[in-house]
Write a protein that holds these residues in place. Structure first.
Motif, PDB file in Angstrom:
ATOM      1  N   ASP A   1       0.815  -1.215   0.000  1.00  0.00           N
ATOM      2  CA  ASP A   1       0.000   0.000   0.000  1.00  0.00           C
ATOM      3  C   ASP A   1       0.848   1.264   0.000  1.00  0.00           C
ATOM      4  OD1 ASP A   1      -0.698   0.673   3.446  1.00  0.00           O
ATOM      5  OD2 ASP A   1       0.696  -0.809   2.667  1.00  0.00           O
ATOM      6  N   SER A   2       2.164   1.122   0.127  1.00  0.00           N
ATOM      7  CA  SER A   2       3.060   2.276   0.109  1.00  0.00           C
ATOM      8  C   SER A   2       3.721   2.425  -1.254  1.00  0.00           C
ATOM      9  CB  SER A   2       4.137   2.118   1.178  1.00  0.00           C
ATOM     10  OG  SER A   2       5.193   3.028   0.959  1.00  0.00           O
ATOM     11  N   ASN A   3       3.581   3.594  -1.847  1.00  0.00           N
ATOM     12  CA  ASN A   3       4.251   3.885  -3.110  1.00  0.00           C
ATOM     13  C   ASN A   3       5.767   3.817  -2.942  1.00  0.00           C
ATOM     14  OD1 ASN A   3       4.450   4.857  -5.882  1.00  0.00           O
ATOM     15  ND2 ASN A   3       5.069   6.811  -5.005  1.00  0.00           N
ATOM     16  N   LEU A   4       6.259   4.339  -1.807  1.00  0.00           N
ATOM     17  CA  LEU A   4       7.694   4.292  -1.527  1.00  0.00           C
ATOM     18  C   LEU A   4       8.187   2.852  -1.477  1.00  0.00           C
ATOM     19  CD1 LEU A   4      10.407   5.565  -0.625  1.00  0.00           C
ATOM     20  CD2 LEU A   4       9.570   5.375   1.728  1.00  0.00           C
ATOM     21  N   ALA A   5       7.472   1.992  -0.762  1.00  0.00           N
ATOM     22  CA  ALA A   5       7.887   0.591  -0.636  1.00  0.00           C
ATOM     23  C   ALA A   5       7.879  -0.109  -1.989  1.00  0.00           C
ATOM     24  CB  ALA A   5       6.974  -0.141   0.340  1.00  0.00           C
ATOM     25  N   ARG A   6       6.888   0.201  -2.822  1.00  0.00           N
ATOM     26  CA  ARG A   6       6.832  -0.405  -4.155  1.00  0.00           C
ATOM     27  C   ARG A   6       8.041   0.019  -4.993  1.00  0.00           C
ATOM     28  NH1 ARG A   6       1.301   1.158  -3.609  1.00  0.00           N
ATOM     29  NH2 ARG A   6       1.542   2.870  -5.103  1.00  0.00           N
ATOM     30  N   LYS A   7       8.390   1.318  -4.913  1.00  0.00           N
ATOM     31  CA  LYS A   7       9.541   1.814  -5.661  1.00  0.00           C
ATOM     32  C   LYS A   7      10.835   1.167  -5.175  1.00  0.00           C
ATOM     33  CE  LYS A   7       8.028   6.436  -7.122  1.00  0.00           C
ATOM     34  NZ  LYS A   7       8.350   7.883  -7.042  1.00  0.00           N
ATOM     35  N   GLN A   8      10.988   1.099  -3.843  1.00  0.00           N
ATOM     36  CA  GLN A   8      12.201   0.527  -3.286  1.00  0.00           C
ATOM     37  C   GLN A   8      12.346  -0.939  -3.667  1.00  0.00           C
ATOM     38  OE1 GLN A   8      11.685   1.524   0.901  1.00  0.00           O
ATOM     39  NE2 GLN A   8      13.082   3.258   0.715  1.00  0.00           N
TER      40      GLN A   8
ATOM     41  N   ASP B   1       1.853  16.288  -1.107  1.00  0.00           N
ATOM     42  CA  ASP B   1       1.316  15.963   0.213  1.00  0.00           C
ATOM     43  C   ASP B   1       1.027  14.469   0.337  1.00  0.00           C
ATOM     44  OD1 ASP B   1      -0.601  19.027   0.694  1.00  0.00           O
ATOM     45  OD2 ASP B   1       1.513  18.568   1.004  1.00  0.00           O
ATOM     46  N   ALA B   2       0.529  13.894  -0.741  1.00  0.00           N
ATOM     47  CA  ALA B   2       0.252  12.461  -0.731  1.00  0.00           C
ATOM     48  C   ALA B   2       1.549  11.667  -0.613  1.00  0.00           C
ATOM     49  CB  ALA B   2      -0.509  12.060  -1.990  1.00  0.00           C
ATOM     50  N   GLU B   3       2.620  12.140  -1.260  1.00  0.00           N
ATOM     51  CA  GLU B   3       3.917  11.467  -1.155  1.00  0.00           C
ATOM     52  C   GLU B   3       4.435  11.500   0.272  1.00  0.00           C
ATOM     53  OE1 GLU B   3       6.248  11.543  -5.380  1.00  0.00           O
ATOM     54  OE2 GLU B   3       6.484  13.262  -4.044  1.00  0.00           O
ATOM     55  N   LEU B   4       4.307  12.663   0.907  1.00  0.00           N
ATOM     56  CA  LEU B   4       4.754  12.777   2.291  1.00  0.00           C
ATOM     57  C   LEU B   4       4.000  11.803   3.178  1.00  0.00           C
ATOM     58  CD1 LEU B   4       6.488  14.387   4.363  1.00  0.00           C
ATOM     59  CD2 LEU B   4       4.505  15.867   4.702  1.00  0.00           C
TER      60      LEU B   4
ATOM     61  N   ASN C   1      -2.050   5.983  10.466  1.00  0.00           N
ATOM     62  CA  ASN C   1      -2.758   7.147   9.932  1.00  0.00           C
ATOM     63  C   ASN C   1      -1.836   8.353  10.007  1.00  0.00           C
ATOM     64  OD1 ASN C   1      -5.286   5.891   9.445  1.00  0.00           O
ATOM     65  ND2 ASN C   1      -5.748   5.968  11.614  1.00  0.00           N
ATOM     66  N   VAL C   2      -1.694   9.074   8.888  1.00  0.00           N
ATOM     67  CA  VAL C   2      -0.821  10.243   8.828  1.00  0.00           C
ATOM     68  C   VAL C   2      -1.639  11.438   8.385  1.00  0.00           C
ATOM     69  CG1 VAL C   2       1.263  11.232   7.807  1.00  0.00           C
ATOM     70  CG2 VAL C   2       1.126   8.759   8.211  1.00  0.00           C
ATOM     71  N   ASN C   3      -1.631  12.504   9.178  1.00  0.00           N
ATOM     72  CA  ASN C   3      -2.414  13.699   8.853  1.00  0.00           C
ATOM     73  C   ASN C   3      -1.746  14.950   9.386  1.00  0.00           C
ATOM     74  OD1 ASN C   3      -5.097  12.678   7.660  1.00  0.00           O
ATOM     75  ND2 ASN C   3      -4.915  11.463   9.523  1.00  0.00           N
ATOM     76  N   LEU C   4      -1.863  16.047   8.639  1.00  0.00           N
ATOM     77  CA  LEU C   4      -1.446  17.359   9.126  1.00  0.00           C
ATOM     78  C   LEU C   4      -2.694  18.022   9.686  1.00  0.00           C
ATOM     79  CD1 LEU C   4       1.007  19.282   9.275  1.00  0.00           C
ATOM     80  CD2 LEU C   4       0.211  20.297   7.139  1.00  0.00           C
ATOM     81  N   ILE C   5      -2.722  18.235  10.998  1.00  0.00           N
ATOM     82  CA  ILE C   5      -3.965  18.663  11.643  1.00  0.00           C
ATOM     83  C   ILE C   5      -3.728  19.805  12.622  1.00  0.00           C
ATOM     84  CG2 ILE C   5      -5.030  16.385  11.474  1.00  0.00           C
ATOM     85  CD1 ILE C   5      -4.281  15.903  14.370  1.00  0.00           C
ATOM     86  N   GLU C   6      -4.818  20.481  12.963  1.00  0.00           N
ATOM     87  CA  GLU C   6      -4.821  21.469  14.030  1.00  0.00           C
ATOM     88  C   GLU C   6      -5.019  20.734  15.355  1.00  0.00           C
ATOM     89  OE1 GLU C   6      -4.284  24.610  13.558  1.00  0.00           O
ATOM     90  OE2 GLU C   6      -4.546  24.789  11.378  1.00  0.00           O
ATOM     91  N   VAL C   7      -4.558  21.352  16.439  1.00  0.00           N
ATOM     92  CA  VAL C   7      -4.718  20.727  17.748  1.00  0.00           C
ATOM     93  C   VAL C   7      -6.182  20.497  18.075  1.00  0.00           C
ATOM     94  CG1 VAL C   7      -4.337  21.024  20.233  1.00  0.00           C
ATOM     95  CG2 VAL C   7      -2.561  21.667  18.624  1.00  0.00           C
ATOM     96  N   SER C   8      -7.045  21.398  17.620  1.00  0.00           N
ATOM     97  CA  SER C   8      -8.474  21.242  17.890  1.00  0.00           C
ATOM     98  C   SER C   8      -9.035  19.971  17.260  1.00  0.00           C
ATOM     99  CB  SER C   8      -9.243  22.458  17.351  1.00  0.00           C
ATOM    100  OG  SER C   8      -9.047  22.595  15.950  1.00  0.00           O
ATOM    101  N   GLU C   9      -8.315  19.431  16.252  1.00  0.00           N
ATOM    102  CA  GLU C   9      -8.759  18.217  15.574  1.00  0.00           C
ATOM    103  C   GLU C   9      -8.047  16.978  16.093  1.00  0.00           C
ATOM    104  OE1 GLU C   9      -7.469  19.514  11.733  1.00  0.00           O
ATOM    105  OE2 GLU C   9      -9.462  20.156  11.135  1.00  0.00           O
ATOM    106  N   LEU C  10      -7.186  17.152  17.092  1.00  0.00           N
ATOM    107  CA  LEU C  10      -6.343  16.050  17.527  1.00  0.00           C
ATOM    108  C   LEU C  10      -7.155  14.866  18.031  1.00  0.00           C
ATOM    109  CD1 LEU C  10      -3.482  15.069  17.895  1.00  0.00           C
ATOM    110  CD2 LEU C  10      -3.398  16.198  20.116  1.00  0.00           C
ATOM    111  N   HIS C  11      -8.237  15.136  18.755  1.00  0.00           N
ATOM    112  CA  HIS C  11      -9.043  14.032  19.277  1.00  0.00           C
ATOM    113  C   HIS C  11      -9.664  13.215  18.145  1.00  0.00           C
ATOM    114  CE1 HIS C  11     -12.141  17.053  18.501  1.00  0.00           C
ATOM    115  NE2 HIS C  11     -13.018  16.074  18.497  1.00  0.00           N
TER     116      HIS C  11
END
Length: 339
Positions: free
Chosen positions: A10-17, A143-146, A179-189
């Motif tokens: 499921d990882s593009n990086l892993a597939r490339k490697q 962003d998807a790559e990150l 799960n990887v996300n760039l979020i605000e603290v208000s969304e942390l929960h």
């Protein structure tokens, strides 16, 4: 004759490697699958000789793919490539018919030795030539790559942590897809998808810093887990407030330390860890986060939810990188994705 290969991860990086580990002459015979269902579709729609298979994936995981191939009585050679290096994971995949097991990060020498064997066997079995199949391509935004890269390196790091926990407690640790996300603290929960709002929890936090990257590791354990944690750690006394705190610290030391070690090795940067801080005990996760919201701003959050098979134990580990760290992490990602 060159074998037809599917790399399923499921990882593009892993597939490339993984693709880079294969000979140049094989590249036109490689196809990619982002999950087990895609791999099975490719197998059913054409000739496939060799499958490199990840274990922890959405839709259909590696175990389910192996079970399906076994039911189909498929002769495809399957090499499992996974960050889940628990002894029981190895035993399960071998019983399901895997030809071999390679741990992540991939050892090129190990792959080369396997390929020599595969190529020799395939040459001996080949009856005629097949036309090459075009490799699939996947266009991914920055962003998807990150997100993809951090899912993959976290997958490897959490596998190492799960292996350590499994060996210490003699259990099978259930590993999720991070799960990887760039979020605000208000969304942390909201990032804590596996922790129910009504659950009573206890949490500990530990800062880390190194190489222009800093953040905090937050471990949250549901209070219902303490009884089984104590049993697995051979503690049979009364579960007092202090005992639960010690058990929480023990789990945090194992998981936080080993996950950060796994990340630092892959990112080639050392992390110094601060002293662990108790954020609270026996409170709803929303209350714990609200009480400590001043510690975080906008953050790159990576969530790992650990469970233990046949035990009522569930804990969440969040890696919260500061917003200032994201630029450095992107530079690291760019290096990892270089052709």
């Amino acid at each position: 004759m060159i074998p037809a290969v599917v790399i399923c991860d499921d990882s593009n990086l892993a597939r490339k490697q993984m693709a880079r580990c294969l000979p140049d002459s094989w590249q036109s015979r490689i196809q990619f699958a982002a999950h087990g269902a895609e791999a099975l579709q490719l197998i059913k729609s054409g000739t496939v000789d060799l499958l490199f298979l990840d274990l922890n994936m959405p839709v259909l995981d590696g175990y389910q793919v192996l079970a399906a191939l076994k039911e189909m009585q498929s002769s495809i050679k399957v090499i499992v490539v996974s960050g889940d290096v628990q002894p029981e994971a190895y035993e399960r995949v071998m019983k399901l018919g895997a030809a071999d097991f390679v741990k992540k990060p991939v050892d090129v020498n190990k792959i080369s030795a396997l390929l020599d064997t595969v190529a020799a066997e395939h040459q001996a079995e080949a009856k005629g030539s097949m036309p090459p199949k075009p490799a699939l391509t996947q266009r991914i935004e920055v962003d998807a790559e990150l997100r993809d890269v951090f899912q993959e390196i976290t997958n490897v790091a959490m596998g190492q942590a799960g292996d350590l926990l499994a060996r210490l407690l003699n259990v099978f640790v259930k590993l999720p897809i991070p799960n990887v996300n760039l979020i605000e603290v208000s969304e942390l929960h909201m990032a804590l998808a596996s922790v129910e709002d009504e659950s009573s929890t206890s949490a500990v936090c530990q800062g880390f810093i190194g190489g222009g990257v800093s953040g905090e590791a937050l471990l949250i354990l549901t209070d219902s887990s303490f009884k089984d944690v104590a049993r697995l750690m051979n503690y049979h006394g009364k579960l007092t407030h202090q005992v639960e705190l010690e058990l929480l610290m023990d789990i945090a030391n194992i998981l936080i330390g080993s996950v950060l070690k796994g990340l630092s090795e892959q990112l080639d940067m050392g992390f110094s860890q601060g002293h662990p801080v108790v954020l609270g005990q026996h409170a709803a996760v929303s209350e714990l986060i609200k009480a400590n919201a001043g510690r975080w701003r906008k953050t790159l959050a990576i969530e790992i939810s650990y469970g233990i098979e046949n035990y009522d134990i569930m804990c969440d580990l969040l890696l919260l990188f500061t917003e200032d760290s994201v630029k450095t992490l992107k530079n690291k990602v760019a290096f990892l994705l270089e052709d």
